[in-house]
Design a protein around this motif. Sequence first.
Motif, PDB file in Angstrom:
ATOM      1  N   GLN A  82       0.854  -1.181   0.000  1.00 39.21           N
ATOM      2  CA  GLN A  82       0.000   0.000   0.000  1.00 39.21           C
ATOM      3  C   GLN A  82       0.892   1.233   0.000  1.00 39.21           C
ATOM      4  O   GLN A  82       1.737   1.381   0.881  1.00 39.21           O
ATOM      5  CB  GLN A  82      -0.909   0.008   1.236  1.00 39.21           C
ATOM      6  CG  GLN A  82      -1.771   1.243   1.358  1.00 39.21           C
ATOM      7  CD  GLN A  82      -2.813   1.348   0.260  1.00 39.21           C
ATOM      8  OE1 GLN A  82      -3.454   0.353  -0.091  1.00 39.21           O
ATOM      9  NE2 GLN A  82      -3.006   2.540  -0.290  1.00 39.21           N
ATOM     10  N   MET A  83       0.701   2.084  -0.993  1.00 37.74           N
ATOM     11  CA  MET A  83       1.556   3.265  -1.138  1.00 37.74           C
ATOM     12  C   MET A  83       0.699   4.514  -1.028  1.00 37.74           C
ATOM     13  O   MET A  83      -0.226   4.711  -1.834  1.00 37.74           O
ATOM     14  CB  MET A  83       2.281   3.238  -2.489  1.00 37.74           C
ATOM     15  CG  MET A  83       3.073   1.956  -2.729  1.00 37.74           C
ATOM     16  SD  MET A  83       4.073   2.026  -4.224  1.00 37.74           S
ATOM     17  CE  MET A  83       2.792   2.130  -5.479  1.00 37.74           C
ATOM     18  N   ASN A  84       1.002   5.326  -0.053  1.00 35.23           N
ATOM     19  CA  ASN A  84       0.272   6.572   0.178  1.00 35.23           C
ATOM     20  C   ASN A  84       1.206   7.760   0.020  1.00 35.23           C
ATOM     21  O   ASN A  84       2.427   7.618   0.053  1.00 35.23           O
ATOM     22  CB  ASN A  84      -0.338   6.574   1.577  1.00 35.23           C
ATOM     23  CG  ASN A  84      -1.334   5.448   1.796  1.00 35.23           C
ATOM     24  OD1 ASN A  84      -2.050   5.040   0.881  1.00 35.23           O
ATOM     25  ND2 ASN A  84      -1.374   4.930   3.014  1.00 35.23           N
ATOM     26  N   SER A  85       0.608   8.927  -0.115  1.00 34.69           N
ATOM     27  CA  SER A  85       1.380  10.173  -0.231  1.00 34.69           C
ATOM     28  C   SER A  85       2.472  10.050  -1.286  1.00 34.69           C
ATOM     29  O   SER A  85       3.637  10.390  -1.040  1.00 34.69           O
ATOM     30  CB  SER A  85       1.985  10.546   1.128  1.00 34.69           C
ATOM     31  OG  SER A  85       0.999  10.686   2.109  1.00 34.69           O
ATOM     32  N   LEU A  86       2.099   9.564  -2.438  1.00 27.18           N
ATOM     33  CA  LEU A  86       3.088   9.322  -3.483  1.00 27.18           C
ATOM     34  C   LEU A  86       3.689  10.618  -4.001  1.00 27.18           C
ATOM     35  O   LEU A  86       3.028  11.665  -4.057  1.00 27.18           O
ATOM     36  CB  LEU A  86       2.461   8.530  -4.625  1.00 27.18           C
ATOM     37  CG  LEU A  86       2.261   7.044  -4.309  1.00 27.18           C
ATOM     38  CD1 LEU A  86       1.271   6.409  -5.262  1.00 27.18           C
ATOM     39  CD2 LEU A  86       3.592   6.314  -4.364  1.00 27.18           C
ATOM     40  N   LYS A  87       4.953  10.514  -4.378  1.00 28.35           N
ATOM     41  CA  LYS A  87       5.713  11.663  -4.864  1.00 28.35           C
ATOM     42  C   LYS A  87       6.224  11.360  -6.274  1.00 28.35           C
ATOM     43  O   LYS A  87       6.400  10.193  -6.626  1.00 28.35           O
ATOM     44  CB  LYS A  87       6.907  11.918  -3.945  1.00 28.35           C
ATOM     45  CG  LYS A  87       6.554  12.075  -2.486  1.00 28.35           C
ATOM     46  CD  LYS A  87       7.812  12.163  -1.635  1.00 28.35           C
ATOM     47  CE  LYS A  87       7.480  12.266  -0.164  1.00 28.35           C
ATOM     48  NZ  LYS A  87       8.695  12.338   0.687  1.00 28.35           N
ATOM     49  N   PRO A  88       6.511  12.375  -7.059  1.00 29.31           N
ATOM     50  CA  PRO A  88       7.064  12.115  -8.392  1.00 29.31           C
ATOM     51  C   PRO A  88       8.322  11.256  -8.356  1.00 29.31           C
ATOM     52  O   PRO A  88       8.544  10.440  -9.269  1.00 29.31           O
ATOM     53  CB  PRO A  88       7.354  13.519  -8.919  1.00 29.31           C
ATOM     54  CG  PRO A  88       6.341  14.386  -8.236  1.00 29.31           C
ATOM     55  CD  PRO A  88       6.198  13.797  -6.868  1.00 29.31           C
ATOM     56  N   GLU A  89       9.116  11.391  -7.332  1.00 27.48           N
ATOM     57  CA  GLU A  89      10.336  10.579  -7.234  1.00 27.48           C
ATOM     58  C   GLU A  89      10.070   9.106  -6.922  1.00 27.48           C
ATOM     59  O   GLU A  89      11.002   8.292  -6.933  1.00 27.48           O
ATOM     60  CB  GLU A  89      11.301  11.164  -6.189  1.00 27.48           C
ATOM     61  CG  GLU A  89      10.702  11.426  -4.837  1.00 27.48           C
ATOM     62  CD  GLU A  89      10.259  12.875  -4.664  1.00 27.48           C
ATOM     63  OE1 GLU A  89       9.675  13.444  -5.618  1.00 27.48           O
ATOM     64  OE2 GLU A  89      10.487  13.421  -3.564  1.00 27.48           O
ATOM     65  N   ASP A  90       8.814   8.761  -6.674  1.00 24.66           N
ATOM     66  CA  ASP A  90       8.451   7.355  -6.516  1.00 24.66           C
ATOM     67  C   ASP A  90       8.234   6.672  -7.861  1.00 24.66           C
ATOM     68  O   ASP A  90       8.008   5.458  -7.919  1.00 24.66           O
ATOM     69  CB  ASP A  90       7.179   7.220  -5.676  1.00 24.66           C
ATOM     70  CG  ASP A  90       7.373   7.644  -4.236  1.00 24.66           C
ATOM     71  OD1 ASP A  90       6.479   8.321  -3.682  1.00 24.66           O
ATOM     72  OD2 ASP A  90       8.423   7.295  -3.650  1.00 24.66           O
TER      73      ASP A  90
END
Length: 123
Positions: A82-90
């Motif tokens: 589960q991935m939250n608060s995703l950022k462009p660097e992800d």
Amino acid sequence: QVQLVESGGGLVQAGGSLRLSCAVSGRIFSSYGVGWLRQAPGKEREFLAGIIWSGVNTYYTRSVKGRFTISRDNAKNMVYLQMNSLKPEDTAVYYCGVHTRGDLYSSGSYDYWGQGTQVTVSS
């Protein structure tokens, strides 16, 4: 032999969430670990999160701790991220892998890999 199939990647805006799934099949021993790793263009594959197949402890790299959560459903032979608060660097290709020996945090310790699923985070 162990087979892994990832799913759930896609395009998401920054701040959004995604849940990746990894279907595990084949002969997996209780001592094996299953990890999520990712590889961005031009970069090495990096460890994100891991869990021992028979255990309850979870392991994270610092950059995702608090944002990503790994979980396991042994009855379904599934592992999730589960991935939250995703950022462009992800943005990267995300892989699940089975770790059979050595350092769980090292991609070189994984003997089995899925085909990967692309995650793209737009700003």
